[in-house]
Design a protein around this motif. Structure first.
Motif, PDB file in Angstrom:
ATOM      1  N   UNK B  62       0.850  -1.186   0.000  1.00 29.28           N
ATOM      2  CA  UNK B  62       0.000   0.000   0.000  1.00 29.28           C
ATOM      3  C   UNK B  62       0.891   1.244   0.000  1.00 29.28           C
ATOM      4  N   UNK B  63       0.306   2.383  -0.310  1.00 30.10           N
ATOM      5  CA  UNK B  63       1.074   3.635  -0.331  1.00 30.10           C
ATOM      6  C   UNK B  63       0.968   4.366   1.002  1.00 30.10           C
ATOM      7  N   UNK B  64      -0.274   4.681   1.380  1.00 35.53           N
ATOM      8  CA  UNK B  64      -0.495   5.512   2.566  1.00 35.53           C
ATOM      9  C   UNK B  64      -0.476   4.635   3.821  1.00 35.53           C
ATOM     10  N   UNK B  65       0.579   4.736   4.573  1.00 30.34           N
ATOM     11  CA  UNK B  65       0.708   3.956   5.813  1.00 30.34           C
ATOM     12  C   UNK B  65       1.446   4.798   6.847  1.00 30.34           C
ATOM     13  N   UNK B  66       1.211   4.516   8.122  1.00 34.02           N
ATOM     14  CA  UNK B  66       1.952   5.238   9.161  1.00 34.02           C
ATOM     15  C   UNK B  66       3.404   4.752   9.254  1.00 34.02           C
ATOM     16  N   UNK B  67       4.189   5.513   9.959  1.00 32.94           N
ATOM     17  CA  UNK B  67       5.594   5.211  10.294  1.00 32.94           C
ATOM     18  C   UNK B  67       6.504   5.290   9.068  1.00 32.94           C
ATOM     19  N   UNK B  68       6.302   4.365   8.124  1.00 37.17           N
ATOM     20  CA  UNK B  68       7.099   4.385   6.893  1.00 37.17           C
ATOM     21  C   UNK B  68       6.119   4.109   5.758  1.00 37.17           C
ATOM     22  N   UNK B  69       5.912   5.073   4.868  1.00 37.80           N
ATOM     23  CA  UNK B  69       4.902   4.842   3.830  1.00 37.80           C
ATOM     24  C   UNK B  69       5.462   3.963   2.706  1.00 37.80           C
ATOM     25  N   UNK B  70       4.602   3.673   1.740  1.00 38.23           N
ATOM     26  CA  UNK B  70       4.974   2.732   0.686  1.00 38.23           C
ATOM     27  C   UNK B  70       6.165   3.181  -0.134  1.00 38.23           C
ATOM     28  N   UNK B  71       6.202   4.463  -0.471  1.00 41.52           N
ATOM     29  CA  UNK B  71       7.312   4.984  -1.283  1.00 41.52           C
ATOM     30  C   UNK B  71       8.631   4.892  -0.510  1.00 41.52           C
ATOM     31  N   UNK B  72       8.584   5.268   0.760  1.00 38.21           N
ATOM     32  CA  UNK B  72       9.808   5.207   1.579  1.00 38.21           C
ATOM     33  C   UNK B  72      10.278   3.753   1.724  1.00 38.21           C
ATOM     34  N   UNK B  73       9.313   2.844   1.830  1.00 33.18           N
ATOM     35  CA  UNK B  73       9.651   1.420   1.920  1.00 33.18           C
ATOM     36  C   UNK B  73      10.375   0.965   0.646  1.00 33.18           C
ATOM     37  N   UNK B  74       9.842   1.325  -0.514  1.00 32.17           N
ATOM     38  CA  UNK B  74      10.450   0.905  -1.785  1.00 32.17           C
ATOM     39  C   UNK B  74      11.862   1.473  -1.904  1.00 32.17           C
ATOM     40  N   UNK B  75      11.999   2.758  -1.581  1.00 32.74           N
ATOM     41  CA  UNK B  75      13.321   3.384  -1.694  1.00 32.74           C
ATOM     42  C   UNK B  75      14.342   2.705  -0.780  1.00 32.74           C
ATOM     43  N   UNK B  76      13.883   2.293   0.402  1.00 34.45           N
ATOM     44  CA  UNK B  76      14.796   1.626   1.331  1.00 34.45           C
ATOM     45  C   UNK B  76      15.174   0.238   0.827  1.00 34.45           C
ATOM     46  N   UNK B  77      14.170  -0.515   0.358  1.00 37.76           N
ATOM     47  CA  UNK B  77      14.456  -1.867  -0.149  1.00 37.76           C
ATOM     48  C   UNK B  77      15.401  -1.816  -1.342  1.00 37.76           C
ATOM     49  N   UNK B  78      15.188  -0.847  -2.225  1.00 38.50           N
ATOM     50  CA  UNK B  78      16.013  -0.772  -3.438  1.00 38.50           C
ATOM     51  C   UNK B  78      17.428  -0.236  -3.164  1.00 38.50           C
ATOM     52  N   UNK B  79      17.539   0.701  -2.240  1.00 38.40           N
ATOM     53  CA  UNK B  79      18.796   1.465  -2.154  1.00 38.40           C
ATOM     54  C   UNK B  79      19.600   1.318  -0.869  1.00 38.40           C
ATOM     55  N   UNK B  80      19.006   0.831   0.198  1.00 40.15           N
ATOM     56  CA  UNK B  80      19.759   0.776   1.458  1.00 40.15           C
ATOM     57  C   UNK B  80      20.934  -0.184   1.321  1.00 40.15           C
ATOM     58  N   UNK B  81      22.098   0.211   1.820  1.00 42.23           N
ATOM     59  CA  UNK B  81      23.292  -0.652   1.698  1.00 42.23           C
ATOM     60  C   UNK B  81      23.092  -2.025   2.342  1.00 42.23           C
ATOM     61  N   UNK B  82      22.259  -2.072   3.387  1.00 36.38           N
ATOM     62  CA  UNK B  82      22.060  -3.349   4.078  1.00 36.38           C
ATOM     63  C   UNK B  82      20.790  -4.065   3.628  1.00 36.38           C
ATOM     64  N   UNK B  83      20.208  -3.627   2.508  1.00 35.20           N
ATOM     65  CA  UNK B  83      18.996  -4.290   2.026  1.00 35.20           C
ATOM     66  C   UNK B  83      19.314  -5.714   1.591  1.00 35.20           C
ATOM     67  N   UNK B  84      18.492  -6.649   2.052  1.00 35.52           N
ATOM     68  CA  UNK B  84      18.753  -8.060   1.758  1.00 35.52           C
ATOM     69  C   UNK B  84      18.071  -8.531   0.469  1.00 35.52           C
ATOM     70  N   UNK B  85      17.163  -7.714  -0.070  1.00 36.03           N
ATOM     71  CA  UNK B  85      16.377  -8.181  -1.212  1.00 36.03           C
ATOM     72  C   UNK B  85      16.076  -7.023  -2.176  1.00 36.03           C
ATOM     73  N   UNK B  86      17.107  -6.383  -2.727  1.00 39.82           N
ATOM     74  CA  UNK B  86      16.877  -5.161  -3.521  1.00 39.82           C
ATOM     75  C   UNK B  86      16.160  -5.398  -4.849  1.00 39.82           C
ATOM     76  N   UNK B  87      16.168  -6.626  -5.332  1.00 36.83           N
ATOM     77  CA  UNK B  87      15.541  -6.909  -6.631  1.00 36.83           C
ATOM     78  C   UNK B  87      14.109  -7.441  -6.505  1.00 36.83           C
ATOM     79  N   UNK B  88      13.592  -7.556  -5.310  1.00 36.23           N
ATOM     80  CA  UNK B  88      12.284  -8.188  -5.135  1.00 36.23           C
ATOM     81  C   UNK B  88      11.211  -7.439  -5.947  1.00 36.23           C
TER      82      UNK B  88
END
Lengths: 183, 189
Positions: B62-88
Motif C-alpha cells: 500500500x502507499x499511505x501507511x503510518x511510520x514508513x509509507x509505501x514509497x519510503x519502503x520501496x526506496x529503502x528496499x532498493x537502495x539501502x546498503x544493508x537491504x537483503x532483497x533489492x531486486x524483489x
C-alpha cells in the motif's frame, strides 16, 4: 547486497542511446534481474479462468458486511474530525492529513463493496484535500459537504445504479459544490 | 491454481497494508490462488524487518501507511546498503491514480501499480507480469530499480463502464488515470 549479484553492462543492439537513456551521470548499468519466479511456478494462463475469477470475487463479496461496519466507523470519524476543526477558513496540515488518510482509504475500498457513490465522492474529497487551493472560499464547509454527501449516500444504501434518491442527492451535492467553488 | 495453472505454493509473498480489511481481502485472494507462504505487515517499518529476515518473492504494498509509507519502503528496499532483497518484485496497490503519483511510484522502483478497487483478475495479471516478464534493473547515479523503458504491455485490461450518474460525479473531479493508462506510465521512461 545488489553488488553480490552478477551484472552485465548493457551491450548490443538495445544499448541505451543518447544522453537521456544513459542517465544524468552518463552511465547506465543494466542488470538482468536475478529473480526467477517462473522456476518455482511453472506455466499458467495469461488471464485467470472466468470461473476462478468469479469464485475469488465472491470471496471479496463475502466480506461486504464487515466492510460496511468499517465504513460506518470511518464516516463517523470523518464527521468527528470536521467537527473538531477550529478555523473554518483553512485547514492545518495535521487536519488535512487526518481527513485525507480516511477519505483515501474509503475511495479505494468503497467501490469494491458496491458503494460506488460513496467511493467517488471520497475521491473528490481527496482531490480537494490534495489541492486545497482549488477551494476559493472557506475550506471546512466545502469538506463538510463531501462528508455529509457520503453519509447520506451510505444511509440511503445507494450503490450507483440508476436511482431517484441517488440522483437527488447527487444533484444537490453538485449544486452545492458548484456554489462553494464559485464563491 | 491447480494442475492447469501456475503453482504458487512455492512462492512467498509479503502484504504490506495498514487497512485490516484490505489486508484480509488480499490474503484471501492470494490463498485462493494457491499461495501458502503469506507474510503480513501493517506498516513499512515492520515490513522492512520481515523482508530482511525472510525469503520474500513478491511484495504487495500500500502507499499511505503510518511510520514508513509505501514509497519510503520501496526506496529503502532498493537502495539501502544493508537491504537483503533489492531486486524483489514490488506491486503497489493504491487508490492513488493521479499521474504525478504513478510517476513517483515508478521512479521509486515499483514494478507494477494497481489502482484500487482491486479485483481477482487485476491481481492475477500483475502476478503473471512479474513472473513472465521480469524486468532488468537499471542503475544510474540517481536511480536503481526496474527498467522504466519497458514497452507497453501487450494485453489490454479494459476499462470499467459506469452508469451516467457515476460519470456525472467523476466529471466533477480532475484528471485521474485508468489502469491501462497507468500501465503505460509505469512502462515509459
Amino acid at each position: 547486497m545488489a553488488d553480490q549479484h552478477n551484472r552485465e553492462i548493457w551491450k548490443g543492439r538495445d544499448e541505451p542511446q543518447g544522453p537521456r537513456e544513459r542517465g544524468k551521470a552518463g552511465d547506465c548499468e543494466v542488470i538482468p534481474s536475478p529473480i526467477k519466479l517462473k522456476v518455482k511456478t511453472g506455466d499458467g494462463p495469461a488471464k485467470l479462468p472466468r470461473k476462478k475469477a468469479q469464485e475469488l470475487d465472491q470471496l471479496i463479496e463475502s466480506q461486504r458486511d464487515l466492510y460496511l461496519e468499517i465504513l460506518d466507523q470511518e464516516l463517523r470519524e470523518l464527521r468527528r474530525l470536521v467537527a473538531g476543526i477550529k478555523n473554518h477558513a483553512v485547514l492545518t496540515v495535521e487536519e488535512n492529513r487526518g481527513l485525507f488518510f480516511i477519505a483515501h482509504r474509503i475511495r479505494g475500498e468503497a467501490v469494491m463493496n458496491g458503494q460506488n457513490v460513496v467511493g467517488i465522492i471520497a475521491n473528490l474529497l481527496c482531490e480537494c484535500l490534495d489541492t486545497p487551493d482549488m477551494i476559493r472560499g472557506p475550506q471546512v464547509p466545502f469538506i463538510a459537504l463531501h462528508v455529509e454527501a457520503m453519509v447520506a449516500s451510505h444511509a440511503a444504501q445507494i450503490t450507483g445504479e440508476t436511482d431517484v434518491r441517488a440522483q437527488e442527492i447527487i444533484n444537490g451535492f453538485k449544486a452545492a459544490r458548484a456554489k462553494l467553488l464559485s464563491a | 491454481m491447480g494442475d492447469q495453472g501456475y503453482d504458487f505454493t512455492k512462492l512467498s509473498v509479503l502484504i504490506v497494508e495498514d487497512s485490516v480489511y484490505m489486508r484480509k481481502i488480499v490474503k484471501m485472494l492470494l490463498s485462493g490462488l494457491g499461495f501458502r507462504l503469506v507474510y503480513e505487515a501493517e506498516d513499512g517499518a515492520s515490513a522492512l524487518n520481515l523482508i530482511n529476515t525472510n525469503p520474500i518473492d513478491i511484495v504487495f504494498l500500500d502507499w499511505e501507511m503510518p511510520i514508513l509509507n509505501g514509497i519510503e519502503f520501496v526506496q529503502t528496499v532498493r537502495n539501502a546498503p544493508d537491504s537483503m532483497n533489492p531486486f524483489v518484485p514490488i506491486v503497489m496497490l493504491s487508490a492513488h491514480s493521479e499521474v504525478k503519483r504513478i510517476v513517483q511510484a515508478r521512479d521509486a522502483g515499483v514494478n507494477e501499480f494497481v489502482v484500487k478497487p482491486l479485483s481477482a483478475q487485476t491481481l492475477y495479471t500483475r502476478l503473471v507480469s512479474v513472473i513472465e516478464r521480469p524486468r532488468p534493473f537499471v542503475r544510474t547515479k540517481s536511480f536503481f530499480g526496474p527498467d522504466r523503458r519497458r514497452k507497453m504491455p501487450e494485453s489490454f485490461f479494459g476499462t470499467e463502464r459506469r452508469s451516467d450518474m457515476l460519470e456525472q460525479l467523476k466529471a466533477l473531479g480532475s484528471m485521474a488515470m485508468g489502469q491501462d493508462e497507468i500501465d503505460g506510465v509505469m512502462a515509459k521512461g
